[in-house]
Write a protein that holds these residues in place. Structure first.
Motif, PDB file in Angstrom:
ATOM      1  N   THR A  27       2.983  -1.026  16.127  1.00  0.00           N
ATOM      2  CA  THR A  27       1.526  -1.101  16.168  1.00  0.00           C
ATOM      3  C   THR A  27       1.037  -1.911  14.961  1.00  0.00           C
ATOM      4  O   THR A  27       1.788  -2.157  14.012  1.00  0.00           O
ATOM      5  N   GLN A  28      -0.224  -2.268  14.998  1.00  0.00           N
ATOM      6  CA  GLN A  28      -0.820  -2.939  13.840  1.00  0.00           C
ATOM      7  C   GLN A  28      -0.748  -2.042  12.609  1.00  0.00           C
ATOM      8  O   GLN A  28      -0.514  -2.525  11.507  1.00  0.00           O
ATOM      9  N   ILE A  31       2.783  -2.242  11.098  1.00  0.00           N
ATOM     10  CA  ILE A  31       3.002  -3.501  10.369  1.00  0.00           C
ATOM     11  C   ILE A  31       2.218  -3.472   9.065  1.00  0.00           C
ATOM     12  O   ILE A  31       2.714  -3.893   8.016  1.00  0.00           O
ATOM     13  N   ALA A  32       0.997  -2.973   9.115  1.00  0.00           N
ATOM     14  CA  ALA A  32       0.181  -2.879   7.901  1.00  0.00           C
ATOM     15  C   ALA A  32       0.890  -2.044   6.839  1.00  0.00           C
ATOM     16  O   ALA A  32       0.922  -2.416   5.660  1.00  0.00           O
ATOM     17  N   GLU A  33       1.469  -0.937   7.258  1.00  0.00           N
ATOM     18  CA  GLU A  33       2.180  -0.076   6.319  1.00  0.00           C
ATOM     19  C   GLU A  33       3.367  -0.818   5.706  1.00  0.00           C
ATOM     20  O   GLU A  33       3.581  -0.773   4.497  1.00  0.00           O
ATOM     21  N   ARG A  34       4.107  -1.522   6.542  1.00  0.00           N
ATOM     22  CA  ARG A  34       5.263  -2.280   6.042  1.00  0.00           C
ATOM     23  C   ARG A  34       4.859  -3.387   5.080  1.00  0.00           C
ATOM     24  O   ARG A  34       5.604  -3.738   4.168  1.00  0.00           O
ATOM     25  N   LEU A  35       3.684  -3.967   5.320  1.00  0.00           N
ATOM     26  CA  LEU A  35       3.199  -5.056   4.472  1.00  0.00           C
ATOM     27  C   LEU A  35       2.315  -4.567   3.325  1.00  0.00           C
ATOM     28  O   LEU A  35       1.789  -5.374   2.562  1.00  0.00           O
ATOM     29  N   GLU A  36       2.134  -3.260   3.259  1.00  0.00           N
ATOM     30  CA  GLU A  36       1.289  -2.642   2.236  1.00  0.00           C
ATOM     31  C   GLU A  36      -0.122  -3.242   2.228  1.00  0.00           C
ATOM     32  O   GLU A  36      -0.658  -3.668   1.203  1.00  0.00           O
ATOM     33  N   THR A  37      -0.697  -3.249   3.418  1.00  0.00           N
ATOM     34  CA  THR A  37      -2.061  -3.731   3.599  1.00  0.00           C
ATOM     35  C   THR A  37      -2.750  -2.810   4.598  1.00  0.00           C
ATOM     36  O   THR A  37      -2.262  -1.728   4.886  1.00  0.00           O
ATOM     37  N   THR A  38      -3.870  -3.235   5.123  1.00  0.00           N
ATOM     38  CA  THR A  38      -4.625  -2.412   6.067  1.00  0.00           C
ATOM     39  C   THR A  38      -4.476  -2.918   7.496  1.00  0.00           C
ATOM     40  O   THR A  38      -4.184  -4.099   7.721  1.00  0.00           O
ATOM     41  N   GLN A  39      -4.708  -2.036   8.436  1.00  0.00           N
ATOM     42  CA  GLN A  39      -4.693  -2.414   9.848  1.00  0.00           C
ATOM     43  C   GLN A  39      -5.760  -3.463  10.116  1.00  0.00           C
ATOM     44  O   GLN A  39      -5.567  -4.362  10.929  1.00  0.00           O
ATOM     45  N   SER A  40      -6.867  -3.376   9.406  1.00  0.00           N
ATOM     46  CA  SER A  40      -7.955  -4.338   9.575  1.00  0.00           C
ATOM     47  C   SER A  40      -7.497  -5.765   9.247  1.00  0.00           C
ATOM     48  O   SER A  40      -7.840  -6.711   9.968  1.00  0.00           O
TER      49      SER A  40
END
Length: 84
Positions: A27-28, A31-40
């Motif tokens: 899910t988005q 991926i956000a968690e893996r990239l240390e960013t937000t779903q937004s």
């Protein structure tokens, strides 16, 4: 060369980016968690509201367990097959 954020080639790139994530079963949010960013941020990138540079694309590929050269080859194939 057209400088639009929404060129046909870039639309093809965005489509592939999303397809690769979905084929990986992620899910988005994941991926956000893996990239240390937000779903937004992930959503904005996938919609083309925020462009990725090559360093960011490499990180995305790592998060998707897909080598960057493999992703680029898939992108080139999609372009030549008219996957725009």
């Amino acid at each position: 060369m057209k400088k639009s954020l929404f060129s046909e080639d870039y639309k093809c790139f965005l489509k592939l980016l999303r397809e690769v994530r979905e084929r990986a079963g992620l899910t988005q949010e994941q991926i956000a968690e893996r990239l240390e960013t937000t779903q937004s941020i992930i959503s904005k990138c996938e919609r083309g509201e925020r462009r990725l540079d090559v360093v960011e694309l490499k990180a995305w590929c790592q998060a998707l367990d897909r080598p960057l050269p493999v992703f680029i080859a898939e992108f080139e194939k999609a372009l030549t097959e008219g996957g725009k």
